[in-house]
Enzyme design. Sequence first.
Site, PDB file in Angstrom:
ATOM      1  N   ASP A   1       0.733  -1.093   0.005  1.00 19.22           N
ATOM      2  CA  ASP A   1       0.085   0.098  -0.008  1.00 19.22           C
ATOM      3  C   ASP A   1       0.841   1.263  -0.241  1.00 19.22           C
ATOM      4  OD1 ASP A   1       0.742  -0.664   2.543  1.00 19.22           O
ATOM      5  OD2 ASP A   1      -0.607   0.753   3.531  1.00 19.22           O
TER       6      ASP A   1
ATOM      7  N   GLU B   1      -0.019  -1.340   5.447  1.00 15.43           N
ATOM      8  CA  GLU B   1       0.963  -1.183   6.429  1.00 15.43           C
ATOM      9  C   GLU B   1       1.055   0.214   6.935  1.00 15.43           C
ATOM     10  OE1 GLU B   1       4.926   0.279   7.617  1.00 15.43           O
ATOM     11  OE2 GLU B   1       3.822   0.924   6.003  1.00 15.43           O
TER      12      GLU B   1
END
Length: 377
Positions: A82, A144
Site C-alpha cells: 500500500d 502497512e
Amino acid sequence: MGKTDERIIGTFVELAALDGISYGERKVADHLLDIWKKLDVSLKEDDAAKKIGGDTGNLHGFIRGTGKQKNAKPILFCAHMDTVSPGLNKKITVHDDGRITGDGTTVLGADDRAALAVIYEAFRQIKEEAVEHRPIELLFTPAEETYTVGASAFDMSVIRSKKAIVPDSSGDFGVYSANEPTLIYFEIEVIGRSAHAGFEPEKGINSIAVVGKAISRLKQGWVDDHTSLNIGTIEGGTVSNAVAERTKIKGEIRSSVHEDALKTFEHVVEIVNEEVDAAGATLDIESQIRLKAYEVNADKAGEDTTLSIYKRALKKMGEKAIPKKSFGGSDNNVLVRHGIDGLCIYNAMHDVHTVKEYTTVEELVKLTELIKTIMIS
C-alpha cells in the site's frame, strides 16, 4: 543504462503506477501474483482482507535454496503493497538526470513499491544466472501505512525464517532502523450535557470547553527526548446555538521505550479525567497499542544476526551500515514481536508521504544488487 538496469526501472514504474492506497491494494497484489508466477514462484494470499476490511490479503511465498545453499537457513524479505494518499491515478516520469517522480499531485509510491520491485528483480537475476541461493521467503503486506494492520492480521506461525529483511527505511544507502517505537493510538470522547445556548446555557456542560482545558494542560510534541504526544483531531458540537454535548479527540503517543509510552498515556487519561470530574461530565476511552518498541543490539552484530548479514553484504559493495533512530514504525515491529530477528533497512525513497517523493535510477539498481547479495550470501 544497461538492459538489466532498464528492466529494473520498468518493473518499478509498473508497480508504482498501480493504484493501491491502504485497504485497496488489489491491482498491486494481482500484478505481483502474475510476475512472480513467471519466475515459477507461487504466492499464496491469506484471508486478511476480510479481517481488516480491505480488498487484499497478505501474499506469502517460499523459494527453496539451491546448490550448496540448499539446506541453509532461510531469510524472509518483507515489503508492503500500500501507499498513503494522495495515491490514485499516478503519473510517473523518469527524468534525464535519473530522478523518478510523480507529477506533483500524488505520492510516487517508492514507499514501498521500490522494495517490491528490487526484491523481484534481485531474484529474477539469480534465476536467470542460475546462481546458487539460500532458501528465500516472501511476505508482501496490505495496509502497512495504517499502523501495520495487514501484517498484524497474518498468521506468523507459517513463517519458516528466523531472520528478515524489511526494506522500508529512508535515508542514505546502508541505513537501517536501530530502533522503532511503541505507538499507542487513542480516542477519547467527553460527554457533557446539551442545552440551548441562548435561553439556558447554565444548564449545559460544554464538552468542547472540558476538552480544551484538558489539552491545555498536556505537553504536546516531545514529552521527553524519546517520547512524543500528539492530539491530531478534535470533533465536537453540532450547531452554534447549542451547548456542545459530545467532543472527541484522536491522538497518538510514540516512544522508543515501551513503558514510557504507557506512562504517557496514563498521564493523558488522568488529566482528562480530572477535568471531566470537575465539570460533571463523563467520558469514553478507546486505545490500541499498534506498534511495540524494539531496539537492534549492535553489540551482537559479530554474531549470527540479521544485522551481521546486512553488514557483510554492504561490505562486499564497499559500503557501511548506518544506524538510524526511527519514530516511524514498520512491518518489522510485527516481525520482531513474533520472535523474528528482523531488520528494517534502506529503501530507495525520499520525501516519503509527500507529493515531492522521489527515487533515482542509480539507487534502485544499487539496492537490487544489495538484495541479491543477501539472497546468495
